[in-house]
Design a protein around this motif. Structure first.
Motif, PDB file in Angstrom:
ATOM      1  N   MET A 144       0.990  -0.971  -0.140  1.00  7.38           N
ATOM      2  CA  MET A 144      -0.022  -0.105   0.076  1.00  7.38           C
ATOM      3  C   MET A 144       0.849   1.188  -0.075  1.00  7.38           C
ATOM      4  O   MET A 144       0.430   2.059  -0.662  1.00  7.38           O
ATOM      5  CB  MET A 144      -0.865   0.009   1.166  1.00  7.38           C
ATOM      6  N   LYS A 145       1.897   1.296   0.704  1.00  2.58           N
ATOM      7  CA  LYS A 145       2.842   2.442   0.883  1.00  2.58           C
ATOM      8  C   LYS A 145       3.529   2.526  -0.585  1.00  2.58           C
ATOM      9  O   LYS A 145       3.599   3.731  -1.166  1.00  2.58           O
ATOM     10  CB  LYS A 145       3.956   2.257   1.911  1.00  2.58           C
ATOM     11  N   GLN A 147       2.372   1.701  -3.424  1.00  2.00           N
ATOM     12  CA  GLN A 147       1.396   2.323  -4.388  1.00  2.00           C
ATOM     13  C   GLN A 147       1.376   3.657  -4.329  1.00  2.00           C
ATOM     14  O   GLN A 147       1.125   4.325  -5.420  1.00  2.00           O
ATOM     15  CB  GLN A 147      -0.034   1.545  -4.148  1.00  2.00           C
ATOM     16  N   GLY A 148       1.212   4.026  -3.169  1.00  2.00           N
ATOM     17  CA  GLY A 148       1.177   5.615  -2.911  1.00  2.00           C
ATOM     18  C   GLY A 148       2.265   6.240  -3.568  1.00  2.00           C
ATOM     19  O   GLY A 148       2.081   7.591  -4.098  1.00  2.00           O
ATOM     20  N   PHE A 151       2.266   6.205  -7.175  1.00  2.00           N
ATOM     21  CA  PHE A 151       1.149   7.264  -7.868  1.00  2.00           C
ATOM     22  C   PHE A 151       1.859   8.752  -7.695  1.00  2.00           C
ATOM     23  O   PHE A 151       1.438   9.541  -8.615  1.00  2.00           O
ATOM     24  CB  PHE A 151      -0.082   7.287  -7.311  1.00  2.00           C
ATOM     25  N   ALA A 152       2.383   8.900  -6.458  1.00  2.00           N
ATOM     26  CA  ALA A 152       2.951  10.260  -6.371  1.00  2.00           C
ATOM     27  C   ALA A 152       4.196  10.536  -7.368  1.00  2.00           C
ATOM     28  O   ALA A 152       4.177  11.896  -7.983  1.00  2.00           O
ATOM     29  CB  ALA A 152       3.437  10.532  -5.026  1.00  2.00           C
TER      30      ALA A 152
END
Length: 199
Positions: A144-145, A147-148, A151-152
């Motif tokens: 999850m980290k 993925q964030g 995207f950033a």
């Protein structure tokens, strides 16, 4: 004549020279090598096109992070990260001392070099953060980290390219021929060093 084992005589078959296969015709259908862009705008546009292609791949990876097999995910990330480390980050450093510095000296220059350099710092930090998240991908929390951060990285880099194309690209023609030639030489050297000349 050649004599076979049964003692009979077999007519010799004269072989045509190697060019009988028509090598020019065989290669005629191959596309010619892409010519080098003649302007710094063309070279810069090619760098951006390559990067945008990798950013699209990066977004695809980010969207698949939670479902992709760990080994497959690591392989996909490695391809994008190799391009970012070997191509994009060195290219950003070169921009700061060439394109930004030269265009900002123009009377109508955007004088945004320091702000663009801050973008570069943010992009470098995100790339290095992704580096630190590419192991232990069996953890849902870590995915999850990752993925964030992916995207950033995609969003910040895409926005940065748009800034360059709005603030700097339109003014490149206002540079003197000597300055344009010097910048073009550095862009070409970067392309050759990174293998773009063969693409």
């Amino acid at each position: 004549m050649d004599r076979p084992r049964d003692g009979t005589r077999r007519p010799r078959v004269d072989r045509a020279p190697l060019d009988f296969i028509g090598l020019p015709q065989v290669t005629d259908h191959l596309p010619p090598a892409a010519p080098q862009p003649r302007t710094i705008q063309g070279l810069h546009a090619r760098e951006h096109a390559l990067l945008l292609g990798h950013l699209q791949n990066l977004r695809s990876i980010a969207e698949a992070v939670m479902t992709e097999q760990p080994l497959r995910l690591r392989d996909r990330l490695e391809g994008v990260l190799t391009f970012l480390h070997d191509d994009t980050l060195p290219h950003m450093e070169m921009e700061e001392t060439t394109i930004y510095a030269a265009v900002d000296r123009l009377p109508d220059g955007p004088h945004a070099g320091p702000a663009m350099a801050l973008d570069h710092e943010a992009i470098r930090a995100l790339v290095h953060e992704v580096d630190g998240l590419t192991s232990g991908l069996t953890s849902k929390r870590k995915r999850m980290k990752l993925q964030g951060v992916l995207f950033a990285l995609e969003a910040v880099t895409r926005l940065h390219i748009e800034k360059e194309e709005r603030l700097y690209t339109p003014l490149l023609n206002q540079l003197s021929p000597r300055v344009r030639a010097a910048i073009r030489a550095q862009l070409l050297a970067h392309s050759v060093n990174r293998g773009h000349a063969r693409r």
